[in-house]
Design an enzyme around this catalytic site. Structure first.
Site, mmCIF file in Angstrom:
data_model
loop_
_atom_site.group_PDB
_atom_site.id
_atom_site.type_symbol
_atom_site.label_atom_id
_atom_site.label_comp_id
_atom_site.label_asym_id
_atom_site.label_seq_id
_atom_site.Cartn_x
_atom_site.Cartn_y
_atom_site.Cartn_z
ATOM 1 N N CYS A 174 27.100 16.722 -2.407
ATOM 2 C CA CYS A 174 25.729 16.335 -2.040
ATOM 3 C C CYS A 174 25.576 14.816 -2.130
ATOM 4 O O CYS A 174 25.917 14.200 -3.140
ATOM 5 C CB CYS A 174 24.729 17.030 -2.960
ATOM 6 S SG CYS A 174 24.799 18.840 -2.865
ATOM 7 N N CYS A 178 32.176 17.978 -9.586
ATOM 8 C CA CYS A 178 31.615 18.949 -8.634
ATOM 9 C C CYS A 178 32.254 18.697 -7.272
ATOM 10 O O CYS A 178 32.515 17.559 -6.901
ATOM 11 C CB CYS A 178 30.097 18.778 -8.541
ATOM 12 S SG CYS A 178 29.280 19.975 -7.445
ATOM 13 N N CYS A 234 23.672 12.844 -5.089
ATOM 14 C CA CYS A 234 23.998 13.224 -6.464
ATOM 15 C C CYS A 234 25.212 12.460 -6.981
ATOM 16 O O CYS A 234 26.268 12.444 -6.332
ATOM 17 C CB CYS A 234 24.247 14.726 -6.529
ATOM 18 S SG CYS A 234 24.609 15.328 -8.189
ATOM 19 N N CYS A 277 21.376 13.473 -13.281
ATOM 20 C CA CYS A 277 22.650 14.170 -13.378
ATOM 21 C C CYS A 277 23.831 13.324 -12.918
ATOM 22 O O CYS A 277 23.838 12.793 -11.812
ATOM 23 C CB CYS A 277 22.564 15.444 -12.526
ATOM 24 S SG CYS A 277 23.993 16.491 -12.679
ATOM 25 N N CYS A 319 19.315 20.991 -20.515
ATOM 26 C CA CYS A 319 19.978 21.097 -19.216
ATOM 27 C C CYS A 319 21.470 20.914 -19.455
ATOM 28 O O CYS A 319 21.892 19.893 -19.998
ATOM 29 C CB CYS A 319 19.448 20.035 -18.259
ATOM 30 S SG CYS A 319 20.258 20.048 -16.630
ATOM 31 N N GLU A 372 28.083 16.051 -19.656
ATOM 32 C CA GLU A 372 26.808 15.565 -20.181
ATOM 33 C C GLU A 372 25.777 16.680 -20.220
ATOM 34 O O GLU A 372 25.833 17.641 -19.458
ATOM 35 C CB GLU A 372 26.294 14.398 -19.337
ATOM 36 C CG GLU A 372 26.144 14.709 -17.865
ATOM 37 C CD GLU A 372 25.849 13.463 -17.040
ATOM 38 O OE1 GLU A 372 26.446 12.413 -17.292
ATOM 39 O OE2 GLU A 372 25.003 13.572 -16.141
#
Length: 346
Positions: free
Chosen positions: A115, A111, A118, A332, A104, A91
């Site tokens: 975290c 990932c 997120c 995100c 962005c 995205e």
């Protein structure tokens, strides 16, 4: 099979020589891909048909395919879902400001940093993006909107410094005068704190902005929020930032997501002041975006602005990030995750 869109101009010139073509063809191809941002060989009208056929058989030109685009009714922010050649989904976000259009982009599919606040990290890391796949997020948005992209932030899905070499090549190509020629000073890369890579990035002295996802003023709290804190302490990150500042004479932006009743109290602000006092830096306060899988809540507005005022009173510049595209899940990882879930149900 080589990907010509991921090649620097020098690499493309070398490739042309290996397939028995003249060197000047490399610059023509490079400008079609990176300045005119065409989507196929068919649009390259000054490239001989035989050469296009030869390259098509010998190499690829990776491009993203738009799956969906959602535009916010609140502020015009547009969220793009792109499909890659292997079916992976990433995205990107287009944000419109008075000073120009900012995009962005993502640097990885998923990932592995973990975290807790997120959505991007839920499900882990699938793979890193090639330079072409990072570039083409920008190219597609500029091509379809007909509006120039003037600013780029690598803060989407993924940890950019976990894909270091490809991100560095991305910088070289996006900054090239034979391409979009976006100034390095209009590009910012964000890292959760991969200390050795911060030093390596500083040594390159690229004039690209550096943002650190800090989110906590002490190691104990940071370990609860960000698993990377178990590997690198805040002191190690601060030492690396000091090195970056000394090497580049550029300020560091510290991103601090404010979570209600977790890290938004005045005592946390005072600890952050002790940590950052005297540094060439800026603090970007981010009211956290709530996600279904986590119990975190967004800080109250009064708490956010009290936190900001305490920092500013201590002569540390702090701004509150403007919330954009909330009605389209622009935070995100949220939209990508929901798209994947919808496909599983079908």
């Amino acid at each position: 099979m080589p990907d010509i869109k991921s090649m620097t101009l020098k690499e493309l010139e070398q490739y042309m020589e290996t397939i028995g073509e003249k060197k000047f063809r490399a610059k023509q191809l490079y400008e079609w891909m990176h300045k005119k941002v065409v989507r196929s060989f068919d649009e390259m009208n000054n490239i001989p048909k035989k050469l296009k056929e030869k390259i098509s058989q010998d190499a690829g030109m990776l491009s993203v395919k738009e799956v969906e685009c959602f535009t916010s009714k609140i502020d015009g922010t547009a969220k793009f879902l792109f499909e890659l050649h292997d079916g992976s989904i990433i995205e990107s976000v287009l944000m419109k400001y008075k000073h120009g259009n900012s995009v962005c982009i993502s640097s990885q599919v998923g990932c592995r940093m973990g975290c807790r606040f997120c959505a991007s990290t839920i499900g882990g890391l699938t793979r890193c993006l090639e330079p072409s796949e990072m570039l083409d997020q920008i190219y597609h948005i500029q091509y379809t909107t007909g509006e120039r992209v003037s600013n780029v932030v690598i803060m989407g899905t993924g940890e950019p410094f976990d894909n270091f070499d490809n991100v560095m090549k991305f910088f070289e190509i996006i900054n090239s005068e034979n391409g979009l020629h976006i100034s390095a000073r209009n590009i910012t890369v964000s890292t959760c704190g991969l200390v050795p890579r911060i030093y390596e990035f500083a040594d390159r002295n690229l004039a690209v902005g550096l943002a650190i996802s800090l989110h906590s003023p002490n190691d104990e709290m940071r370990k609860e929020l960000m698993p990377i804190a178990n590997k690198y302490t805040i002191k190690e990150i601060m030492d690396a930032c000091d090195y970056y500042i000394a090497k580049t004479n550029r300020r560091v932006t510290f991103e601090y997501s404010l979570v209600k009743d977790v890290n938004d109290a005045p005592e946390h602000a005072r600890m952050l002041i002790d940590l950052l006092s005297g540094k060439l830096c800026h603090v970007n306060l981010i009211p956290v975006n709530p996600i279904e899988e986590r119990s975190f809540e967004q800080s109250e507005k009064d708490s956010v602005y009290r936190f900001q005022k305490l920092l500013e009173n201590a002569h540390i510049r702090a701004t509150v990030r403007r919330e954009m595209g909330r009605d389209i899940n622009a935070a995100c990882g949220q939209l990508r995750k929901r798209y994947a879930e919808s496909k599983e149900v079908q």
